[in-house]
Structure formats: C-alpha cells, structure tokens
Scaffold this active site. Sequence first.
Site, PDB file in Angstrom:
ATOM      1  CB  SER A  12      -0.940   0.016   1.212  1.00 21.63           C
ATOM      2  OG  SER A  12      -0.198   0.146   2.410  1.00 21.63           O
ATOM      3  CE  LYS A  55      -3.447   1.254   4.961  1.00 18.75           C
ATOM      4  NZ  LYS A  55      -3.217   0.835   3.568  1.00 18.75           N
TER       5      LYS A  55
END
Length: 815
Positions: A685, A728
């Site tokens: 990511s 996140k």
Amino acid sequence: MFNQSAPKQIPSDLPLIAIRNAVVFPIPSLPVPLTVGRSRTMKAVELASDEQGFAFISMQIDPQEERPDEDGIHRIGTIARLLRLTRTSGDSDQELLIEGLARGRIMAFTEDQGATRVEVERLEDQYEEDAELDALLLNLKELATRSVRLSPRLPDELLAVIETIYDPSHLCDLLATQLSIDSEEKQHLLEITDLKARMREVLQHLSHDVAVLELSAKLRSEVKESLDKHQREVYLREQMLAIQKALGENPEDDDTGELSLRIENAGMPEPALKVARRELKRLSRMSPQSSEYTVGRTYIDWLLDTPWKTFTEDNLDVKNAAELLEEDHYGLEKVKRRITEYLAVRKLKGDLKGPILCLVGPPGVGKTSLSKSIAKALGRKFVQSSLGGMRDEAEIRGHRRTYIGALPGRIIQGLKRAGTMNPVFILDEIDKLGNDVRGDPASALLEVLDPEQNNAFMDHYLDVPVDLSSVLFMATANRLDTIPPPLLDRMEVIEIPGYIQDEKMAIARRHLLPRELEEHGLTAEQVSLGDDVLELITTRYTREAGVRNLGRQIAAVLRSVARDIATEEVQAPVQIDAARVRNALGPEKFFPDMSEEISTPGLAIGLAWTPVGGDILYIEATAMGGSGKLTLTGQLGEVMRESAQAAMSYIHAHARALQIDESVFSNQNIHLHVPSGAIPKDGPSAGVTLTAALTSLLTGRCMRNALAMTGEITLRGVVLPVGGIKEKVLAAHRAGIKEIILPKRNEGDLEEIPADCRQEMKFHLVDRIEPVLKLALGIDVSPDLPKEAPEARPNPDSENKKPHSPGHDRLVTLL
C-alpha cells in the site's frame, strides 16, 4: 436352685412367665435358657420356686408391650419346670434355665402377689400309630440328618441324638426349635395338636431349609473353583452374592440395577443404547475388584454423562438478543448482525443447523467475551476449549479404550460440562493448532466443523455416533494464514478489526471503568475520570488493537486512588487528573505522529495499517552523487522493496513527461528511508506514496501540506485497492491530515468511516498515478497508455473474493 426331684403331679394352677419373640417347645430332658428381668416375671419365678418349680411359659403377642394384659398373651404355651436361675452382678437381666414338659391351654387368669397365675388345661397329641406315622418319622430323620450335615451352625453330635429318638412328637418338637422360621410360625407349630399335621408342617419347613443349604453348598463350590488364590476378598463377595441368589433376593447389587435404570432413561439413540446394554451385561459378570470392571464402569459413566436428550430452549426474541449484544459489547456490528440473522431464520424455519463461525482479529478485541454474550443472548450454555499448542489428534477424537487412562476428546468432554447437546462451543485459538507424529488435530476438526458430517461424529472412546448438528461452534483466531485451507473452508469467517480511538474511549467508559471500579471496591461517587484523562491513558500509555492493556492501565490508576483513600491521604470524591495518571503509570510511553509542514522535496506522507490500528507514515528520499543505485532502509519487507523498485521504474519510464533529466538515473544514487527503523514494515500500500516521494525528490517540488495517500502501484501506473482504509483514515484524522488520496476501488470502504471524519476531510479517489502527482505536486502528466491496453485489474490479494482483511496490507509493528 429349684427342686430337682421328680414331680408326683403337675398342678393346673401355675405362675405365668410371658416371653418375647421366642417359643418354648415341650422337649423333656432338653434344657432351654431364657433371659428374664421384668418385675412380674421375677415375681412369677419366686412363686414357682415355692411350688416345685412349675410355671406356664407363653409368648406375648406384642414384643414391645412391657406389661401385657390377658389379650396380649397367646393362649397356648408350654408347661415347664424351672431348673436354675443364674443371677449376674451389675445386670438387671438374669438367665433362667427351664425344661419344657407338655403343651397347655390357658383357661383363666388371676393375680397373685404382683404376678399373674393361670388355670391351665394340659393338651395331648392326637394321632394313630400306623404306617403313615412311621413314614413321616423316617422322612423327618432323613431330612434332619441331611440338614445337620449341610449346616455349618449345627453340631455333628446332633446326629446321634436324632438317631436315638423314637418318639415322633419329641423329634418333631426338637426339629421345630432348629428351623429357620420366625417366632410366629413356631407358635403356629406349637398350637398344632394333630401330630401328623404338625410333622407335615415341620417336613415342609425342613425341606426348604435343606434345599437352601444344598444350593448354598453348590454355589460355594462353584465360586471356590473360580477363586484365585490371591483374591480372598473377591471370594467373600462372590459368596455373599451366591447366598443372596439362594435366598431369592436380588442377585444384582443396587449399583448395577441403578445403571440399568439410568441407561434406559438416558434417551440414547439406538446404536448407543445397544452398546450400553452390552457393556452393562459384561459388567454384571465381572468382579468389582477386576481392572476390567473399572474400565467398563468408566465407559458406561461417560455414555450416561453425555446429555443425549437434553437441550436448552433457544431465546428466539431477535430484538432482545440484539439488545443484550449491544449492552455487552460496543461496535462489532457484523458479528451482531450475523447472530440476529441466525436467530431470525431459526425462528422462521425451526430446525436450522447451528452456524460455524470463525471470529478473526487481533488479541484483546473481545472475541471470547463476545462468544459468551452470544451464548447469553441465545439462552444456551457456554463451553470453551483452548486449542493453542494442541498437537495430538486424540485431544479432539478421544483415545481408544485399549489405552490405559483413555478418555473422550475435548468435544464430548465439553458436552458433558455443558449438560446439553446445543451449547455455544468456543474453539479458542484455532490458528495455533500444531501437528506431529501423533496426528493432526486440524484434520480431526474437519468432521466436527462440517455441517454435513457432524450429525454422526465418532469419538474414538465412545465409538458411537454423536449428533453435533445442534451445537453452535465458534472459533477464534488472530490470523487466517496459519489455518489449513480445508478447515477454513468449513467456517464462516467474520473479521473483527482493531478498535479505533473513539471506540476504545467508549468501551473504557461503558465497560472497563465500571468493572475496575467494582473490582477495586470503589464507586463512581468516590472516583471520577474525565474524557481528557481517559484519552491520555488510551493514546499515551497503550498501543494495541484491543482494550486488554487499557483495562490494566485503568486498574493501575484506580489502585493508586484506592491506596490513598485507604490510608486517608485523600478524601473522596477524587478527581483523577493527568498528574495522578503520570504518578501511577510513569512517563508517557507512546507518542502519536502528527502531520508536519513539508518544506523539503523528497518527503511524502503515507498511511499504514498495524495490528493496533492505523498510523501515518513518513517516507523520505534524498539524492547524492553516484551511479544510479537505489538504497532502501527502515526495515522494509520484500513486498515494500518491490513497490519501491516499481515506483522507480515507472518514474524512469516517464522521465520526459515528468520533466526529469535522464542523467540523474545514472549519475546519482538515491536513498529512500522510512523512519521508525526498529519497526519492520511491509505491504504494497505504500507504492503510491513511494512514487510521490521519489517524484518530489527528482523534480525538486514539495508535496502539499496536510495531504496523505495510500494505494498499490503497478509498472503501468495503475493504482490498485488496499486494505485497512478505516484505520488509516482515522489515523490521518488524528494527525491533522485534511486531504487523503485513496484508490477508486476503495470508495465503498468510506462507508465505514464515522460521519464526522468524512465531513472534516476531503477524499480524492484515483485509479492511476497521474492524478496523484497532479494533486500532490502540481505536475500535469498525461497517461502514456499502450494501444489496446488491457483493463487494469487489482492484485488478487487486494481484490477481495473473500471479505477483505487488513492483514493483506502487512505493515506489522513488532517492537
């Protein structure tokens, strides 16, 4: 001593001696001892001693009556002569020796000096001397001889006495005294004056006694033949059992009879019932001291302890179940919804098989406690079995009975503990199963957790089918990759992510703080704790996905308060502040990253998922003279290193469009570093962030402030979806980030973000790297796609054919 001279004539008026539970027969020359002690009896003995020692002996009807009246005395008794009275010192009872002379009937009663006198009519035997009388006498002698020889309690000298008696009445009365009958039956024999009838009665009783003695002797012989010389105690018990059979009593002990009754009432299915009956039959033929007896008895006990027909009634009130789950746990909406769906279908269909759920999540998020709440909501019993470190298949299936100390497996043991066939059964830490030469427990669980097979689960110890289809199995695990695929395929996986900050605060306020107050003997009136202090404990003293350590830290603070109140250093109520927290817990241990102003090219902010929640991730890049070498530091994993190489390759391939001098790729070395070097990092990511950081460095442009990003990149510049979006985004919100760049395919994940966060932040959804560079650096790059380029597809690990797991984005924090 009484007068021992031969009487000239027996008087008809005699003192009465009433005796209890005994009958005296008229047997001349055979003294009979009696125990006497009552005052009226002693007075009658004194009167008899003055009248040549004659008295009338009769049994009283009620042995408990201390002073029987005329109606309490049998009318027919024995005229006797008193021979001797033995006076014993220190005892009120004395022994009277008498000799029975003749039968008699009481005609009248009178009182004399505190004793009872009776008018007695002498009774003579009625008989005719003929062949029948001789035959009866012969039979009496034969049976009497056999009885003496068989009975261990009769002396052999009695044989000679019997042979010398020719008077049938005398022999009949002598044998009557030795019969194993009660006193009322002996009284009946005394009252029979028809000699032949009396002899027939005695023959009948004697024949029964002889038959019992012969059978007893035969059984003793049979038992003795099977006797082991080292098992004397066993022999004695078997002899007792043989005697019970001979007496017509129940030959089986109460224990065996009770087992038989329990087996019939246990509600076992037919296969188990047949096995139980067969084992009980074998058990009844064994000695209780045999080792095989213990093995068989233990097996039957396990069959009986299995709750074959016991079921708890499910609470099918869906609304009530939802309220209970909400009361006990904050968040975890997916699990709660799945349980209420099960209840709803169960309510409509009625016979739905129990689902097999696997709750996957980091430690401390409440997987086990949630299972307990589910059992409470359903109204079922709760059973927990920890599978961590289990390596023996027999722990699941049980040991075969050929092994010493064999027992059923964990499944049957759990049903026994629950006492029902439909408990909520927790298989804790299923991801930590092991295997070795003793077998693979995970393979044994395949049958347990397969709805198509577990209705006939075979435990090696019981060796009968057990229906597990009504059991609600729930497994817990911290990770999925260690669970064998066939076992994972049998379970419905529900992933429980780590709690975000707001959720931890709510859980601490609703559950942890009240629980710790109660455990420390405090009340909410004595101690108060503000949200700012609770946030301080949560963010600066814990870093975890769950709330287990948070509970410990709150407990430590409350202990310091309890100590101060107990020592009267402070007076309640106490307001806990930051100073008291630092005094109790020490210096702050964790410091959340905050967004900094970016003033240097080569710096970008990424987003990371960790097992304890989300975090922002700074990526730094710098250049120096060299030969085009790319150096990566910061404990980066293989996947993250490959992402950096892919980013560098994309930039090199599009250097002209990005207005980057080609010479930098051969004349300069580039060093890319991710701070917090003690923490291993991995996952795809960071690809977008790595690309942005390197582009910023090579173009000399700074990133926009308060902008973070996440996403996987391909060599073609396609941005692929990633996991852990909720964690996140919340981490970015805490760090003061205002804008976030996300993969377009993660748009659906924004629904899980709290509404206040979505309103305060701006989200940019992209499917290629070019919009990322324009948003972050202001570089307008046209995508240089090849003709008929295939549609960009996400990484198989990121395109969730199964529910997406943040674990696929493997940035791990191992301190």
